[in-house]
Write a protein that holds these residues in place. Structure first.
Motif, PDB file in Angstrom:
ATOM      1  N   ALA A  88       0.835  -1.208   0.000  1.00 40.51           N
ATOM      2  CA  ALA A  88       0.000   0.000   0.000  1.00 40.51           C
ATOM      3  C   ALA A  88       0.867   1.255   0.000  1.00 40.51           C
ATOM      4  N   PHE A  89       1.966   1.229   0.751  1.00 44.44           N
ATOM      5  CA  PHE A  89       2.804   2.422   0.901  1.00 44.44           C
ATOM      6  C   PHE A  89       3.391   2.892  -0.422  1.00 44.44           C
ATOM      7  N   TRP A  90       3.995   1.988  -1.194  1.00 40.27           N
ATOM      8  CA  TRP A  90       4.645   2.445  -2.421  1.00 40.27           C
ATOM      9  C   TRP A  90       3.622   2.969  -3.419  1.00 40.27           C
ATOM     10  N   ALA A  91       2.418   2.364  -3.454  1.00 39.55           N
ATOM     11  CA  ALA A  91       1.397   2.836  -4.391  1.00 39.55           C
ATOM     12  C   ALA A  91       0.917   4.234  -4.013  1.00 39.55           C
ATOM     13  N   PHE A  92       0.639   4.442  -2.729  1.00 39.09           N
ATOM     14  CA  PHE A  92       0.204   5.769  -2.299  1.00 39.09           C
ATOM     15  C   PHE A  92       1.321   6.793  -2.439  1.00 39.09           C
ATOM     16  N   ALA A  93       2.552   6.420  -2.104  1.00 35.63           N
ATOM     17  CA  ALA A  93       3.672   7.350  -2.231  1.00 35.63           C
ATOM     18  C   ALA A  93       3.869   7.764  -3.677  1.00 35.63           C
ATOM     19  N   LEU A  94       3.781   6.811  -4.599  1.00 37.16           N
ATOM     20  CA  LEU A  94       3.921   7.137  -6.015  1.00 37.16           C
ATOM     21  C   LEU A  94       2.782   8.049  -6.475  1.00 37.16           C
ATOM     22  N   GLY A  95       1.571   7.759  -6.049  1.00 31.27           N
ATOM     23  CA  GLY A  95       0.430   8.601  -6.405  1.00 31.27           C
ATOM     24  C   GLY A  95       0.576  10.019  -5.883  1.00 31.27           C
ATOM     25  N   TYR A  96       1.006  10.149  -4.615  1.00 30.78           N
ATOM     26  CA  TYR A  96       1.196  11.485  -4.052  1.00 30.78           C
ATOM     27  C   TYR A  96       2.348  12.214  -4.731  1.00 30.78           C
ATOM     28  N   LEU A  97       3.391  11.501  -5.109  1.00 28.11           N
ATOM     29  CA  LEU A  97       4.518  12.117  -5.808  1.00 28.11           C
ATOM     30  C   LEU A  97       4.076  12.673  -7.157  1.00 28.11           C
ATOM     31  N   ILE A  98       3.349  11.873  -7.919  1.00 29.35           N
ATOM     32  CA  ILE A  98       2.873  12.328  -9.226  1.00 29.35           C
ATOM     33  C   ILE A  98       1.918  13.506  -9.064  1.00 29.35           C
ATOM     34  N   SER A  99       1.012  13.410  -8.102  1.00 29.15           N
ATOM     35  CA  SER A  99       0.066  14.498  -7.863  1.00 29.15           C
ATOM     36  C   SER A  99       0.782  15.788  -7.471  1.00 29.15           C
ATOM     37  N   SER A 100       1.780  15.696  -6.605  1.00 27.14           N
ATOM     38  CA  SER A 100       2.503  16.904  -6.192  1.00 27.14           C
ATOM     39  C   SER A 100       3.310  17.489  -7.346  1.00 27.14           C
ATOM     40  N   MET A 101       3.865  16.631  -8.203  1.00 26.05           N
ATOM     41  CA  MET A 101       4.610  17.142  -9.354  1.00 26.05           C
ATOM     42  C   MET A 101       3.677  17.893 -10.304  1.00 26.05           C
ATOM     43  N   ILE A 102       2.481  17.384 -10.499  1.00 20.83           N
ATOM     44  CA  ILE A 102       1.513  18.079 -11.354  1.00 20.83           C
ATOM     45  C   ILE A 102       1.156  19.425 -10.750  1.00 20.83           C
TER      46      ILE A 102
END
Length: 77
Positions: free
Chosen positions: A22-36
């Motif tokens: 769960a952690f890596w999926a949420f971390a990747l999602g938050y990373l992409i969202s913050s970059m956008i």
């Protein structure tokens, strides 16, 4: 007592495995969202979405759906 510790170890191992998935999926999602949010300006987003109307609502719905689907798909894998 030994059986209890063995079962506790298995439970802890399973819990950590699920947490990691769960952690890596949420971390990747938050990373992409913050970059956008950092790289796509509000003006550029307004220009891409257009004026208020059915087209902008449809685009917003579509992009929200894609964003949500990506997070849940990554979490499920």
């Amino acid at each position: 007592m030994s059986e209890f510790l063995t079962q506790w170890q298995e439970a802890a191992h399973t819990t950590l495995g699920l947490f990691w998935m769960a952690f890596w999926a949420f971390a990747l999602g938050y990373l992409i969202s913050s970059m956008i949010q950092v790289f796509v300006t509000k003006e550029r987003m307004q220009k891409s979405m257009g004026k208020a109307g059915p087209k902008s609502v449809a685009l917003g719905t579509f992009f929200g759906f894609i964003s949500s689907s990506c997070s849940f798909a990554a979490l499920s894998t």
